[in-house]
Design a protein around this motif. Structure first.
Motif, PDB file in Angstrom:
ATOM      1  N   VAL A 160       0.924  -1.095   0.007  1.00 42.48           N
ATOM      2  CA  VAL A 160       0.220   0.055   0.140  1.00 42.48           C
ATOM      3  C   VAL A 160       0.874   1.367  -0.108  1.00 42.48           C
ATOM      4  O   VAL A 160       1.541   1.487   1.033  1.00 42.48           O
ATOM      5  CB  VAL A 160      -0.907  -0.014   1.149  1.00 42.48           C
ATOM      6  N   VAL A 161       1.109   1.909  -1.251  1.00 37.88           N
ATOM      7  CA  VAL A 161       1.928   2.966  -1.248  1.00 37.88           C
ATOM      8  C   VAL A 161       1.096   4.280  -0.843  1.00 37.88           C
ATOM      9  O   VAL A 161       0.070   4.491  -1.449  1.00 37.88           O
ATOM     10  CB  VAL A 161       2.346   3.226  -2.672  1.00 37.88           C
ATOM     11  N   MET A 162       1.517   5.065   0.133  1.00 34.53           N
ATOM     12  CA  MET A 162       0.817   6.330   0.714  1.00 34.53           C
ATOM     13  C   MET A 162       1.681   7.503   0.598  1.00 34.53           C
ATOM     14  O   MET A 162       2.958   7.398   0.701  1.00 34.53           O
ATOM     15  CB  MET A 162       0.546   6.103   2.169  1.00 34.53           C
ATOM     16  N   ASN A 163       0.791   8.514   0.166  1.00 31.46           N
ATOM     17  CA  ASN A 163       1.631   9.768  -0.140  1.00 31.46           C
ATOM     18  C   ASN A 163       0.553  10.957   0.548  1.00 31.46           C
ATOM     19  O   ASN A 163      -0.539  11.104   0.135  1.00 31.46           O
ATOM     20  CB  ASN A 163       1.994  10.057  -1.309  1.00 31.46           C
ATOM     21  N   GLN A 164       0.985  11.706   1.569  1.00 27.36           N
ATOM     22  CA  GLN A 164       0.149  13.040   2.047  1.00 27.36           C
ATOM     23  C   GLN A 164      -1.107  12.353   2.549  1.00 27.36           C
ATOM     24  O   GLN A 164      -2.052  12.963   2.133  1.00 27.36           O
ATOM     25  CB  GLN A 164       0.161  13.920   0.941  1.00 27.36           C
ATOM     26  N   GLY A 165      -1.185  11.486   3.184  1.00 31.82           N
ATOM     27  CA  GLY A 165      -2.496  11.135   3.879  1.00 31.82           C
ATOM     28  C   GLY A 165      -3.563  10.064   2.920  1.00 31.82           C
ATOM     29  O   GLY A 165      -4.532  10.190   3.320  1.00 31.82           O
ATOM     30  N   VAL A 166      -2.959   9.869   1.707  1.00 32.80           N
ATOM     31  CA  VAL A 166      -3.909   9.279   0.651  1.00 32.80           C
ATOM     32  C   VAL A 166      -3.270   7.975   0.261  1.00 32.80           C
ATOM     33  O   VAL A 166      -1.809   8.038   0.270  1.00 32.80           O
ATOM     34  CB  VAL A 166      -4.443  10.088  -0.267  1.00 32.80           C
ATOM     35  N   ILE A 167      -3.989   6.968  -0.150  1.00 36.65           N
ATOM     36  CA  ILE A 167      -3.273   5.866  -0.729  1.00 36.65           C
ATOM     37  C   ILE A 167      -3.064   5.868  -2.371  1.00 36.65           C
ATOM     38  O   ILE A 167      -4.308   6.239  -3.064  1.00 36.65           O
ATOM     39  CB  ILE A 167      -4.267   4.460  -0.712  1.00 36.65           C
ATOM     40  N   GLU A 168      -1.854   5.953  -2.730  1.00 32.21           N
ATOM     41  CA  GLU A 168      -1.725   6.112  -4.185  1.00 32.21           C
ATOM     42  C   GLU A 168      -1.974   5.038  -4.775  1.00 32.21           C
ATOM     43  O   GLU A 168      -2.530   5.083  -6.200  1.00 32.21           O
ATOM     44  CB  GLU A 168      -0.126   6.554  -4.501  1.00 32.21           C
ATOM     45  N   GLN A 169      -1.434   3.628  -4.473  1.00 30.42           N
ATOM     46  CA  GLN A 169      -1.934   2.506  -5.317  1.00 30.42           C
ATOM     47  C   GLN A 169      -1.600   1.563  -4.175  1.00 30.42           C
ATOM     48  O   GLN A 169      -0.820   1.337  -3.266  1.00 30.42           O
ATOM     49  CB  GLN A 169      -0.714   2.317  -6.341  1.00 30.42           C
ATOM     50  N   VAL A 170      -2.445   0.472  -4.629  1.00 34.59           N
ATOM     51  CA  VAL A 170      -2.306  -0.872  -3.766  1.00 34.59           C
ATOM     52  C   VAL A 170      -2.222  -1.951  -4.836  1.00 34.59           C
ATOM     53  O   VAL A 170      -2.893  -1.984  -5.730  1.00 34.59           O
ATOM     54  CB  VAL A 170      -3.420  -1.214  -3.030  1.00 34.59           C
ATOM     55  N   GLY A 171      -1.135  -2.723  -4.654  1.00 35.79           N
ATOM     56  CA  GLY A 171      -0.885  -3.770  -5.666  1.00 35.79           C
ATOM     57  C   GLY A 171       0.357  -4.984  -5.144  1.00 35.79           C
ATOM     58  O   GLY A 171       0.794  -4.689  -4.074  1.00 35.79           O
ATOM     59  N   THR A 172       0.426  -5.821  -5.687  1.00 31.63           N
ATOM     60  CA  THR A 172       1.525  -6.718  -5.559  1.00 31.63           C
ATOM     61  C   THR A 172       2.842  -5.880  -5.987  1.00 31.63           C
ATOM     62  O   THR A 172       3.048  -5.060  -6.514  1.00 31.63           O
ATOM     63  CB  THR A 172       1.548  -8.056  -6.458  1.00 31.63           C
ATOM     64  N   PRO A 173       4.095  -6.747  -5.148  1.00 22.70           N
ATOM     65  CA  PRO A 173       5.269  -5.693  -5.543  1.00 22.70           C
ATOM     66  C   PRO A 173       5.485  -5.733  -7.017  1.00 22.70           C
ATOM     67  O   PRO A 173       5.994  -4.664  -7.582  1.00 22.70           O
ATOM     68  CB  PRO A 173       6.371  -6.707  -5.041  1.00 22.70           C
ATOM     69  N   LEU A 174       5.236  -6.850  -8.141  1.00 18.03           N
ATOM     70  CA  LEU A 174       5.467  -6.597  -9.226  1.00 18.03           C
ATOM     71  C   LEU A 174       4.460  -5.612 -10.025  1.00 18.03           C
ATOM     72  O   LEU A 174       5.063  -4.720 -10.848  1.00 18.03           O
ATOM     73  CB  LEU A 174       5.240  -7.842  -9.864  1.00 18.03           C
ATOM     74  N   GLU A 175       3.301  -5.630  -9.651  1.00 18.08           N
ATOM     75  CA  GLU A 175       2.378  -4.546 -10.181  1.00 18.08           C
ATOM     76  C   GLU A 175       2.590  -3.036  -9.647  1.00 18.08           C
ATOM     77  O   GLU A 175       2.879  -2.098 -10.541  1.00 18.08           O
ATOM     78  CB  GLU A 175       0.937  -4.640  -9.509  1.00 18.08           C
ATOM     79  N   ILE A 176       3.407  -2.934  -8.379  1.00 21.18           N
ATOM     80  CA  ILE A 176       3.798  -1.525  -8.030  1.00 21.18           C
ATOM     81  C   ILE A 176       4.899  -1.127  -8.743  1.00 21.18           C
ATOM     82  O   ILE A 176       4.969  -0.023  -9.103  1.00 21.18           O
ATOM     83  CB  ILE A 176       4.135  -1.698  -6.303  1.00 21.18           C
ATOM     84  N   TYR A 177       5.916  -2.100  -9.036  1.00 22.63           N
ATOM     85  CA  TYR A 177       7.292  -1.729  -9.706  1.00 22.63           C
ATOM     86  C   TYR A 177       6.976  -1.609 -11.109  1.00 22.63           C
ATOM     87  O   TYR A 177       7.583  -0.537 -11.722  1.00 22.63           O
ATOM     88  CB  TYR A 177       8.264  -2.694  -9.384  1.00 22.63           C
ATOM     89  N   HIS A 178       6.418  -2.414 -11.943  1.00 18.21           N
ATOM     90  CA  HIS A 178       6.166  -2.427 -13.213  1.00 18.21           C
ATOM     91  C   HIS A 178       5.051  -1.807 -13.805  1.00 18.21           C
ATOM     92  O   HIS A 178       4.912  -1.378 -14.995  1.00 18.21           O
ATOM     93  CB  HIS A 178       6.160  -3.906 -13.577  1.00 18.21           C
ATOM     94  N   GLN A 179       3.976  -1.632 -12.891  1.00 17.96           N
ATOM     95  CA  GLN A 179       2.786  -0.750 -13.399  1.00 17.96           C
ATOM     96  C   GLN A 179       2.169   0.265 -12.501  1.00 17.96           C
ATOM     97  O   GLN A 179       1.266   0.310 -12.016  1.00 17.96           O
ATOM     98  CB  GLN A 179       1.401  -1.795 -13.580  1.00 17.96           C
ATOM     99  N   PRO A 180       3.356   1.299 -12.147  1.00 18.87           N
ATOM    100  CA  PRO A 180       2.721   2.386 -11.198  1.00 18.87           C
ATOM    101  C   PRO A 180       1.644   3.238 -11.860  1.00 18.87           C
ATOM    102  O   PRO A 180       1.768   3.465 -13.139  1.00 18.87           O
ATOM    103  CB  PRO A 180       4.318   3.429 -11.347  1.00 18.87           C
ATOM    104  N   LYS A 181       0.773   3.561 -10.853  1.00 22.01           N
ATOM    105  CA  LYS A 181      -0.454   4.067 -11.384  1.00 22.01           C
ATOM    106  C   LYS A 181      -0.067   5.882 -11.293  1.00 22.01           C
ATOM    107  O   LYS A 181      -0.955   6.426 -11.614  1.00 22.01           O
ATOM    108  CB  LYS A 181      -1.699   3.870 -10.499  1.00 22.01           C
TER     109      LYS A 181
END
Length: 364
Positions: A207-228
């Motif tokens: 769960v990648v968070m930034n300034q009080g919100v969730i930027e993206q939720v995903g598997t490690p592969l999704e977070i690294y190769h498919q950033p939102k």
């Protein structure tokens, strides 16, 4: 039957005029190891503390195994917790530290002693019952803290940056041990970390968070190769970010060069639209003229070479990119063989499928 261990619905937390969390929604499944990842001040620890009941949320609700626990005190919630500081009692032996929670749960003395022995074996500290925390290394203290947290067989394990105080080698070894124990026990675990490598290496879900919100939720592969978002792309791993304009048919103009990029479904830019292209350093390869399809061909001069053990990080000025430079990661053998050195001319290639684009500053 629900497979959710924890459900977070629209949780908001304010500290005076500062909004620490903004309508957070998240589901953690049973048996998952979930990492809250983000920079300092992003809200990840605040969210963990709200799940633990150590902080009250201003809006929203927390549900654990179908039961609303939003306003329950910590003692009424079913979890174990490990802090960054270990929080061991310095005046109690290892055995008494681990047994502390068992005593509160009314375990019989004989049963508690047996449980402590089992837990010490589990974390690789058999025979340390009579030692005090000051006689243990940082890694050993963290193992004791972990054993104490799972002593009562809680349904949920919360880890608040548990390894950040340890040196790199111990941290790497211990995080794999924690992951192995977590899988063997099948205990749902939420771990707060600012260390992207830590999250990528052990999490089922990030769960990648930034300034009080969730930027993206995903598997490690999704977070690294498919950033939102650009934030996720930039925070997790190294990137090259190039300013471009869209031409047509998947071609983007970058300075004097044209890049062929695989278009995203239903997200083709408009002609002449300003775009940002993202390229991971490891996706830039040395050109091989024996291959028929090399994708995008680039040429440039090496400005700097940094040896990083298993690979070399190379900074290059690319001809035709005007002010832009590129980082690329190459096998260390290229350095040993003298293929790359400062001042070298290199020919490179990037597959069209390895370039991603962002249509604005936030969303992919």
């Amino acid at each position: 039957m629900s497979h959710s261990a924890i459900t977070i619905n629209n949780v908001t937390k304010r500290f005076d005029d500062f909004i620490a969390l903004k309508k957070i929604c998240l589901e953690v499944k049973k048996g998952e190891l979930v990492c809250f990842l983000g920079p300092s001040g992003c809200g990840k620890t605040t969210l963990l503390r709200i799940i633990a009941g150590l902080e009250e949320c201003d809006d929203g609700e927390i549900i654990q195994h179908g039961k609303v626990i939003t306003h329950l005190p910590p003692s009424k919630r079913d979890y174990g917790i490990v802090f960054q500081s270990y929080a061991l009692f310095p005046n109690l032996t290892v055995a008494k530290n681990i047994a502390y929670g068992l005593k509160k749960k009314d375990f019989e003395k004989k049963e508690a002693k047996k449980r402590v022995k089992e837990l010490l074996a589990l974390v690789g500290l058999s025979g340390s019952e009579e030692k005090y925390p000051s006689e243990l290394s940082g890694g050993q203290q963290q193992r004791v803290a972990f054993a104490r947290a799972i002593a009562t067989n809680p349904a949920l394990l919360l880890l608040d940056e548990p390894l950040s105080a340890l040196d790199a080698r111990v941290r790497e070894r211990l995080r794999q041990e924690i992951r192995e124990l977590q899988k063997n026990l099948g205990i749902t675990t939420i771990m707060v970390t600012h260390d992207q490598e830590e999250a990528l290496s052990i999490a089922d879900k990030i769960v990648v968070m930034n300034q009080g919100v969730i930027e993206q939720v995903g598997t490690p592969l999704e977070i690294y190769h498919q950033p939102k978002s650009l934030f996720v792309a930039d925070f997790v791993g190294k990137i090259n970010l190039l300013k471009a304009f869209y031409s047509r048919n998947g071609y983007f103009q970058v300075g004097q060069l044209r890049f062929k990029v695989a278009l995203q479904a239903k997200n083709e830019p408009q002609a002449e639209e300003a775009i940002k292209l993202l390229i991971r350093p490891e996706d830039i390869k040395l050109y091989d003229d024996t291959r028929n399809d090399e994708g995008n061909i680039l040429e440039g001069d090496v400005l700097k070479v940094t040896f990083l053990g298993s690979f070399c990080r190379v900074l290059m000025r690319i001809r035709g990119l005007l002010e832009d430079t590129l980082l690329l990661d190459l096998p260390h053998k290229a350095l040993v063989k003298g293929v790359i050195q400062e001042g070298s001319f290199l020919k490179l290639c990037i597959a069209s499928g390895d370039i991603f684009y962002f249509r604005d500053e936030e969303n992919a």
